[in-house]
Design an enzyme around this catalytic site. Structure first.
Site, mmCIF file in Angstrom:
data_model
loop_
_atom_site.group_PDB
_atom_site.id
_atom_site.type_symbol
_atom_site.label_atom_id
_atom_site.label_comp_id
_atom_site.label_asym_id
_atom_site.label_seq_id
_atom_site.Cartn_x
_atom_site.Cartn_y
_atom_site.Cartn_z
ATOM 1 N N SER A 1 1.049 -1.130 0.141
ATOM 2 C CA SER A 1 0.047 -0.085 0.088
ATOM 3 C C SER A 1 0.980 1.155 0.144
ATOM 4 O O SER A 1 1.686 1.648 -0.974
ATOM 5 C CB SER A 1 -1.114 0.052 1.175
ATOM 6 O OG SER A 1 -1.846 1.021 1.207
ATOM 7 N N HIS B 1 -8.445 0.738 -0.713
ATOM 8 C CA HIS B 1 -8.313 -0.082 -1.647
ATOM 9 C C HIS B 1 -9.721 -0.631 -2.124
ATOM 10 O O HIS B 1 -9.744 -1.798 -2.799
ATOM 11 C CB HIS B 1 -7.293 -1.243 -1.584
ATOM 12 C CG HIS B 1 -6.136 -0.699 -1.058
ATOM 13 N ND1 HIS B 1 -5.057 -0.032 -1.874
ATOM 14 C CD2 HIS B 1 -5.365 -0.682 0.205
ATOM 15 C CE1 HIS B 1 -4.081 0.416 -1.331
ATOM 16 N NE2 HIS B 1 -4.060 -0.036 0.104
#
Length: 276
Positions: A49, A158
Site C-alpha cells: 500500500s 483499496h
C-alpha cells in the site's frame, strides 16, 4: 513538523494525511542508513500500500520531497472520500481467497464490501461500507473463518469507494516527475514491474498503477512470489514494524526475511550484509 507530531500529538498522528508521510519518512530514513552503512544492492523492491511509495523513493524513481507531498494529498483525498463512521475494514483469517471473494459478493446486498488486501494464504482484508462489512464478517464466521476482526480504521482503503478520490488524485500524480529507478519495483495492483522497453511507457505505467492502487486490491502474496521468481532469496523490511516479515514466512518458508525495527536489529542487519 512530522517529528513534533510523532512525539507530541497522537491525535494528529492518527490522521491519515499525517500518518502516511510519517511512515514514508521512517521507512526511507531506515533504508538510507542501511544503504550508507553497507554494500546493499537489492535486485527488487516492493511496498504494501503506502509502502509502494517508499519503495519508489528508495529506488530513485521519485524524489523524496515530492513523495512526502504526494502521500499527504493521498491521505487527505482518501479521508474525504467517505464520510467519517461510514467506512470499515476487517481482517479475515482462515478462509480461501475464492471463498472470501464469493462471500463479499453475497454481502454486497447490504452495500459495498470487497476483498482488498491479499496479504498471505489465509489472511485477507475486506473493506467497504460499515454495515456491509459487518454482515460479511458474520457470513465469514459461518463459513468457518478462524477470525473476522473489524480493524480500527476510518478509511476503507483499496475498494471501489475510493474511485472518486483516485480520479482527483490523478491530477496530483501528473504534477510529479517520475523516472526509471535504479531498482525494479513490484506494484500492488498487478504484482508486476512497470517493465516496458520504452522509457515513457514505464513512467506512464507507474503513474497509472499508483492511481489504480487507491481503489484496487493489494496483491501482496503474489508480489512476494514475484520477488522469489525474480531471484530474491532474502527480504529486508525497512518500514515501521515487522508485519511484512511475518507475512513472508506464511507465503513461502524458503525465503529468508527480517525486519529492522530498532537500533539492535539495524546493527545486526548491517553486520549480516557486511559479512555476506
Amino acid at each position: 513538523d512530522l517529528w513534533k507530531i510523532l512525539n507530541e500529538d497522537k491525535e494528529a498522528l492518527n490522521l491519515t494525511e499525517n500518518t502516511q508521510p510519517i511512515m514514508l519518512a521512517a521507512g526511507y530514513a531506515t533504508f538510507k542508513v542501511l544503504s550508507e552503512e553497507t554494500h546493499l544492492s537489492p535486485i527488487s523492491m516492493a511496498g504494501h500500500s503506502l509502502g509502494e511509495y517508499t519503495a519508489l523513493v528508495a529506488s530513485s524513481s521519485m524524489n523524496f520531497f515530492d513523495a512526502i507531498r504526494l502521500v499527504r494529498k493521498r491521505g487527505e483525498l482518501m479521508q474525504a472520500a467517505v464520510p467519517s463512521g461510514t467506512g470499515s475494514m476487517a481482517a479475515i483469517l482462515g478462509l480461501e481467497d475464492s471463498v472470501i471473494i464469493e462471500i463479499c459478493q453475497k454481502a454486497s446486498n447490504k452495500g459495498v464490501v470487497e476483498a482488498v488486501n491479499f496479504n498471505s494464504p489465509g489472511q485477507v482484508v475486506i473493506a467497504g461500507e460499515k454495515n456491509a462489512v459487518a454482515h460479511a464478517c458474520e457470513l465469514m464466521k459461518e463459513a468457518g473463518a478462524k477470525r473476522a476482526l473489524v480493524l480500527p480504521v476510518s478509511v476503507p482503503s483499496h475498494c471501489s469507494l475510493m474511485k472518486e478520490a483516485a480520479a482527483k488524485y490523478k491530477t496530483y500524480i501528473e504534477s510529479v516527475d517520475f523516472k526509471a529507478g535504479n531498482v525494479k519495483v513490484i506494484h500492488n495492483v498487478d504484482a508486476d514491474y512497470a517493465d516496458y522497453a520504452d522509457y515513457a511507457d514505464n513512467i506512464e505505467a507507474i503513474k497509472a498503477k499508483l492511481v489504480e492502487q487507491l481503489h484496487m486490491p493489494v496483491l501482496w502474496t503474489d508480489s512476494v512470489i514475484k520477488m522469489k521468481e525474480s531471484g530474491v532469496e532474502k527480504l529486508i523490511e525497512v518500514g515501521p514494524g515487522k508485519v511484512l516479515t511475518g507475512l513472508t514466512r506464511r507465503i513461502d518458508k524458503s525465503l529468508s526475511a527480517s525486519a529492522i525495527i530498532d537500533v539492535s536489529s539495524l546493527k545486526s542487519t548491517i553486520e549480516e550484509i557486511s559479512n555476506a
